[in-house]
Design a protein around this motif. Structure first.
Motif, PDB file in Angstrom:
ATOM      1  N   CYS A   6       0.838  -1.198   0.000  1.00 51.68           N
ATOM      2  CA  CYS A   6       0.000   0.000   0.000  1.00 51.68           C
ATOM      3  C   CYS A   6       0.873   1.247   0.000  1.00 51.68           C
ATOM      4  CB  CYS A   6      -0.886  -0.049   1.256  1.00 51.68           C
ATOM      5  SG  CYS A   6      -2.010   1.344   1.434  1.00 51.68           S
ATOM      6  N   SER A  56     -14.786   3.367   5.909  1.00 48.26           N
ATOM      7  CA  SER A  56     -15.251   2.745   4.668  1.00 48.26           C
ATOM      8  C   SER A  56     -16.138   3.699   3.876  1.00 48.26           C
ATOM      9  CB  SER A  56     -16.023   1.455   4.979  1.00 48.26           C
ATOM     10  OG  SER A  56     -15.196   0.549   5.672  1.00 48.26           O
ATOM     11  N   ILE A 115      -9.602  -3.013   0.212  1.00 50.20           N
ATOM     12  CA  ILE A 115      -9.169  -2.589   1.546  1.00 50.20           C
ATOM     13  C   ILE A 115      -8.685  -3.746   2.408  1.00 50.20           C
ATOM     14  CG2 ILE A 115     -10.006  -1.567   3.729  1.00 50.20           C
ATOM     15  CD1 ILE A 115     -11.944   0.099   2.097  1.00 50.20           C
ATOM     16  N   VAL A 128     -14.447  -1.967  -0.922  1.00 52.01           N
ATOM     17  CA  VAL A 128     -15.199  -1.019  -0.110  1.00 52.01           C
ATOM     18  C   VAL A 128     -16.710  -1.181  -0.284  1.00 52.01           C
ATOM     19  CG1 VAL A 128     -15.186   0.948  -1.740  1.00 52.01           C
ATOM     20  CG2 VAL A 128     -15.150   1.370   0.751  1.00 52.01           C
TER      21      VAL A 128
END
Lengths: 345, 345
Positions: B43, B89, B101, B199
């Motif tokens: 990430c 979220s 995610i 998400v």
């Protein structure tokens, strides 16, 4: 006398800040301040003298601002109590040959200051008019093997002070069976290392029994109270033999007296002695510090003056001591090994 | 997720500085920094989000300066994991409806970061193309009663990722006999609280299973990324039910998957788990700190990062923890009572 390093009280006591300069009891006064307080009504501030290591001079000034700066004598190295006492005695005699003196360690505790004052004043009255060497003998309350003992001849009280007796002998730290015998005999007292004499008596005794030490300070006479004193002391003091006043004088001289007394004295030589002398809780725990909580614990000493919060659970017979970012947890029964624990590998 | 208070790690962890912000392992990085490091290669910094308590916002900024300030979401009060996950979220979805995610606690440890990265990337690939809720299931190595368990149906690996299985059920913290049974059965995994999903999946699941929470964040949509966001959150977040994501979603939803993995995970929920997960000496002692010496001691945890010197002697099975002028000594077996120990009377 304030030159000790208090190594057995690590981490509370360290070579940079030994226990005489610490508020060991958590009462707001350090041990040397308590020793000073103890002489209120006995001695004026301008008649106090402190002998300490050069490195502790500033600590003494800071903690005892009442004492004149030039009454703080700085030893360049440690030579035990005889040279320490000789230095201050020669120096006092040079100023006041009739001075009457109490010599006392700065790192002991006394619970009953009133009785202490009564005993000391009585002994001073005695030595003002005699050449006696008087030691204070603590009435033994347990068969302590960590102290030296004084054997008194209780059949011979002094005519001028019925509380003072001739000393038969000084005895070194005894074995437990011997200590138990001493306790039963009633004429053996703990040697507290507190002495009363007039300045001529001790100077003469040192001249007779420790002539080399005597010569060293005799040669210092022209330099006392001058700019050269410290540099001369720095040069000559290290030449003194490393010897305690007990070995140097007490065990040799004839005219030694003991004043048996009982004023809640402890030399605070060990954590265990602190445990014995301080108020304990119902489970025989001693805590010294602002916020200490003991749970499921017995027979412990927890000493943490600087910690905001301490929780101790499930210990029996342990010491927990924190000071200046150093922490010790050990069995109280092993506390004689503290020196070994703290030695760097 | 970085809103925990870590009360079971007192005194290292305190409400002002809980364990995710502490260098628990003594390695130079705090737990949240280690959690951040763990996602390198997975990430980009600009895609990290941290949800924490308002009071920890500055700590997060300080410890993770790489993360954009507006990616640090501040909860006005603690409402467990479901509202925390809902907040971030909805907010991410408003910006990027196709986001994929990983949700992870910031106060766990992972020993094998490479395997962690492999597992997480594989799971992310899976959720990029599916509406699956994926949990990471830790292969049990002992009959742990402190964790929840995930029961997997190992007969049904997913066609697109043969390491991922359908979940049969979530099980709460078991008794010891039950935990021992789980350990033998091979299809029970520790619930690590690490989730992977896109998400839309999680937002939809929350809408379905927690409609009240869903509505609260639906109403927040106009305020996200505006000056009014914080004040609106401060008003509406407290209205959320206090509920964990496990209760809120996992135990209700159908399409739940587990990715069994083994990367040296621990939730570091207790001092005992630190003891289990860190390198111990020959006597099963764990020391974390710059200068800790253990003598005659076994099975101890000594954690004292700020102490210059610590000596522990004669302890078996104890925790000794010092932090920020607070000290705890207790039996490791009694560590579940730490909360009780530290409660003010």
């Amino acid at each position: 006398m304030a030159g000790g390093v208090g190594s057995r009280f690590w981490p509370m006591s360290t070579p940079d800040m030994p226990k005489q300069f610490i508020d060991v009891l958590g009462c707001g006064r350090t041990l040397i301040q308590l020793a000073y307080d103890r002489f209120q009504g006995i001695c004026q501030p301008e008649n106090f003298w402190v002998v300490t290591s050069a490195k502790y001079g500033d600590l003494v000034k800071e903690q005892l601002p009442e004492i004149p700066d030039d009454h703080i004598l700085l030893e360049p190295c440690r030579r035990n109590t005889a040279p320490c006492i000789a230095y201050v005695s020669w120096k006092i005699k040079a100023k006041n040959p009739r001075a009457n003196i109490v010599v006392a360690p700065s790192d002991h505790i006394v619970m009953d200051n009133r009785e202490f004052a009564r005993v000391v004043l009585s002994a001073l009255k005695f030595t003002a008019d005699s050449d006696a060497i008087v030691t204070l003998g603590m009435k033994a309350t347990r068969p302590e093997t960590g102290y030296g003992y004084i054997e008194a001849d209780l059949s011979m009280a002094c005519p001028s002070n019925k509380e003072i007796y001739r000393v038969d002998s000084f005895r070194e730290k005894p074995s437990l069976p011997t200590a138990q015998r001493y306790l039963q005999k009633k004429n053996y007292f703990w040697n507290a290392g507190i002495f009363v004499w007039n300045v001529s008596t001790i100077v003469n005794a040192l001249r007779v029994y420790q002539p080399k030490i005597g010569e060293i300070f005799e040669r210092m006479l022209p330099y006392f109270y001058t700019d050269k004193e410290q540099s001369m002391i720095d040069e000559s003091f290290p030449q003194c033999e490393n010897i305690s006043i007990d070995y140097a004088i007490m065990e040799k001289a004839d005219e030694i007296y003991v004043f048996p007394a009982s004023f809640g004295w402890s030399d605070l030589g060990t954590w265990g002695s602190l445990h014995e002398n301080m108020h304990r809780d119902a489970y025989d725990n001693l805590s010294v510090g602002p916020n200490i909580r003991l749970i499921d614990s017995r027979n412990c000493v927890v000493h943490a003056l600087q910690e905001k919060k301490v929780v101790v659970q499930g210990l029996d017979g342990y010491l927990v001591a924190e000071n200046n970012d150093m922490l010790l947890v050990c069995r109280l029964s092993e506390e004689q090994r503290i020196g070994e624990f703290t030695k760097e590998d």
